[in-house]
Write a protein that holds these residues in place. Structure first.
Motif, short mmCIF file in Angstrom:
data_model
loop_
_atom_site.label_atom_id
_atom_site.label_comp_id
_atom_site.label_asym_id
_atom_site.label_seq_id
_atom_site.Cartn_x
_atom_site.Cartn_y
_atom_site.Cartn_z
N UNK A 167 0.63 -1.15 0.05
CA UNK A 167 0.00 -0.10 -0.08
C UNK A 167 0.73 1.20 0.11
N UNK A 168 0.50 2.21 -0.78
CA UNK A 168 0.93 3.66 -0.70
C UNK A 168 -0.43 4.49 -0.30
N UNK A 169 -0.32 5.32 0.62
CA UNK A 169 -1.52 6.18 0.95
C UNK A 169 -1.14 7.60 1.29
N UNK A 170 -1.98 8.65 1.08
CA UNK A 170 -1.69 9.96 1.22
C UNK A 170 -3.15 10.46 1.97
N UNK A 171 -2.95 11.13 3.35
CA UNK A 171 -4.03 11.64 3.90
C UNK A 171 -4.69 12.74 2.97
N UNK A 172 -6.15 12.77 3.01
CA UNK A 172 -6.56 13.79 2.00
C UNK A 172 -5.90 15.06 2.11
N UNK A 173 -5.95 15.56 3.56
CA UNK A 173 -5.57 17.01 3.58
C UNK A 173 -4.22 17.07 3.04
N UNK A 174 -3.28 16.10 2.79
CA UNK A 174 -1.86 16.46 2.28
C UNK A 174 -1.72 16.10 0.96
N UNK A 175 -2.70 15.62 0.11
CA UNK A 175 -2.38 15.28 -1.19
C UNK A 175 -2.17 16.61 -2.19
N UNK A 176 -1.52 16.26 -3.39
CA UNK A 176 -1.36 17.33 -4.22
C UNK A 176 0.09 17.74 -3.93
N UNK A 177 0.87 17.28 -2.87
CA UNK A 177 2.20 17.98 -2.78
C UNK A 177 3.35 16.95 -3.24
N UNK A 178 3.00 16.05 -3.68
CA UNK A 178 4.16 14.90 -4.32
C UNK A 178 4.54 13.86 -3.28
N UNK A 179 3.81 13.78 -2.18
CA UNK A 179 4.25 13.10 -1.14
C UNK A 179 4.28 11.50 -1.30
N UNK A 180 3.26 11.13 -2.29
CA UNK A 180 3.42 9.61 -2.70
C UNK A 180 4.71 9.33 -3.55
N UNK A 181 4.79 9.98 -4.52
CA UNK A 181 6.21 9.93 -5.05
C UNK A 181 7.65 9.92 -4.46
N UNK A 182 7.44 10.88 -3.45
CA UNK A 182 8.78 11.00 -2.64
C UNK A 182 8.83 9.89 -1.75
N UNK A 183 7.77 9.18 -0.81
CA UNK A 183 7.96 8.21 -0.14
C UNK A 183 8.32 7.13 -0.97
N UNK A 184 7.96 6.94 -1.92
CA UNK A 184 8.25 5.58 -2.95
C UNK A 184 9.73 5.49 -3.39
N UNK A 185 10.18 6.73 -3.83
CA UNK A 185 11.50 6.93 -4.37
C UNK A 185 12.43 6.90 -3.15
N UNK A 186 11.99 7.41 -1.97
CA UNK A 186 13.00 7.12 -0.86
C UNK A 186 13.03 5.41 -0.68
N UNK A 187 11.95 4.99 -0.44
CA UNK A 187 11.97 3.58 -0.42
C UNK A 187 12.89 2.91 -1.19
N UNK A 188 12.84 2.96 -2.40
CA UNK A 188 13.56 2.46 -3.39
C UNK A 188 15.04 2.66 -3.12
N UNK A 189 15.46 3.86 -3.03
CA UNK A 189 16.83 4.28 -2.54
C UNK A 189 17.42 3.39 -1.34
N UNK A 190 16.50 3.56 -0.34
CA UNK A 190 16.87 2.80 1.09
C UNK A 190 16.93 1.22 0.89
N UNK A 191 16.12 0.62 0.06
CA UNK A 191 16.01 -0.78 -0.24
C UNK A 191 17.35 -1.01 -0.75
#
Length: 338
Positions: free
Chosen positions: A263-287
């Motif tokens: 799962x990837x999820x962003x709380x509605x109040x924080x959507x539109x800021x690119x957070x989903x892409x950011x956390x997924x990209x960070x996950x790949x680098x860390x993995x």
């Protein structure tokens, strides 16, 4: 002529060597035909995977089908927990040379009373290739299409790693863990997970539950019991200290060269800021820093979830196949199949 099929429970931990060999050959023949996007595992890795259930789906039951002593099909059923305890998530695999001879139907017919005896009301199957023999068979026996999905794959060696150089959105910091959420974030993390409830899901009977800190701890314990490591990356609001977005990835010891994006999820109040892409990209680098042997990452997305499909493409995922989910009430299937 009616083919006589005998269906019996199968315990991977106790199976005879000749049965495991036959089941491996059946499974790999089916994978090569039906799932060319998958890496075909060697025998030892496959056996290890067979004995390691998928995390988060509840208890698992396995069956095999024989015809004149020959192993011709297998079935795996997950008895989903909680708000999905009415569901039996079922996968039936028939040896390619035995298809279109009533084998799959005989297996399903034999399983239905067992599923009903365990309190299940609905049978579902996921990730059938769109237009493939699995979908055709499911519709013919009385199931209906309940959702459309796509499978996406990230081939690490073929992906430009600069796609993962995504800057942090202003006002957020990253937190990450493997196995157990920090006490100070677990409640907020649970709240953020519930943001998945508005993701497109078609007409599937599967329901997203309301996550709590206690439920998170139970899920983490089940992952540990099954020897599955779940990595989590979250975006934390600097202003409020709450989890604003999250992404999860499961690592199976049986398959050290690939991972499963969950799962990837962003709380509605924080959507539109690119957070989903950011956390997924960070996950790949860390993995990949921790486990450079990873070659492929697999995920499934509802076909209507255009935003998540686009985010995945931005970090290197490509669509490997179109899939469907199918569903039917068990009582109706029993009536149709006799």
């Amino acid at each position: 002529m009616t083919v006589k099929i005998e269906v019996e429970p199968f315990e991977p931990d106790q199976a005879a060597a000749e049965d495991l060999t036959a089941l491996y050959e059946l499974s790999m023949a089916a994978v090569r035909l039906d799932r060319p996007d998958l890496v075909v595992p060697g025998y030892d890795d496959w056996v290890a995977g067979l004995r390691q259930p998928a995390a988060g789906f509840g208890p698992r039951g396995s069956w095999v089908a024989r015809c004149d002593g020959e192993l011709v099909a297998k079935a795996v059923v997950y008895f989903l927990p909680g708000e999905n305890e009415h569901l039996a998530l079922t996968e039936i695999t028939v040896a390619p040379q035995r298809r279109r001879a009533g084998v799959g139907t005989a297996v399903l017919r034999a399983l239905l009373p067992e599923l009903e005896a365990r309190g299940r009301k609905v049978v579902e199957g996921w990730e059938l290739s769109k237009g493939g023999v699995g979908e055709q068979w499911a519709l013919a026996v009385g199931l209906r299409i309940s959702k459309s999905t796509i499978s996406q794959t990230l081939a690490v060696r073929d992906t430009d790693p600069t796609l993962w150089d995504v800057p942090a959105p202003e006002g957020f910091r990253v937190a990450e863990w493997a196995g157990s959420a920090p006490d100070e974030l677990v409640t907020s993390y649970a709240h953020a997970l519930f943001a998945m409830h508005d993701a497109p899901a078609g007409d599937s009977e599967y329901r997203i539950g309301e996550w709590t800190a206690e439920r998170i701890r139970d899920a983490e314990a089940r992952h540990r019991e099954q020897n599955v490591v779940q990595r989590v990356v979250v975006a934390v609001s600097e202003a409020t200290g709450e989890v604003a977005a999250l992404t999860q990835l499961d690592l199976y010891t049986a398959y050290p060269e690939w991972a499963v994006q969950q799962d990837t999820a962003v709380i509605p109040a924080y959507r539109g800021k690119g957070l989903g892409r950011w956390v997924k990209a960070h996950m790949l680098r860390a993995l990949l820093a921790e486990r450079p042997s990873t070659e492929k990452i697999y995920t499934n997305v509802n076909a209507d979830n255009e935003h998540m499909i686009r985010v995945n493409e931005q970090i290197g995922f490509t669509t490997s196949r179109s899939t469907v989910g199918v569903s039917a009430e068990i009582a109706e299937l029993r009536r149709l199949l006799g």
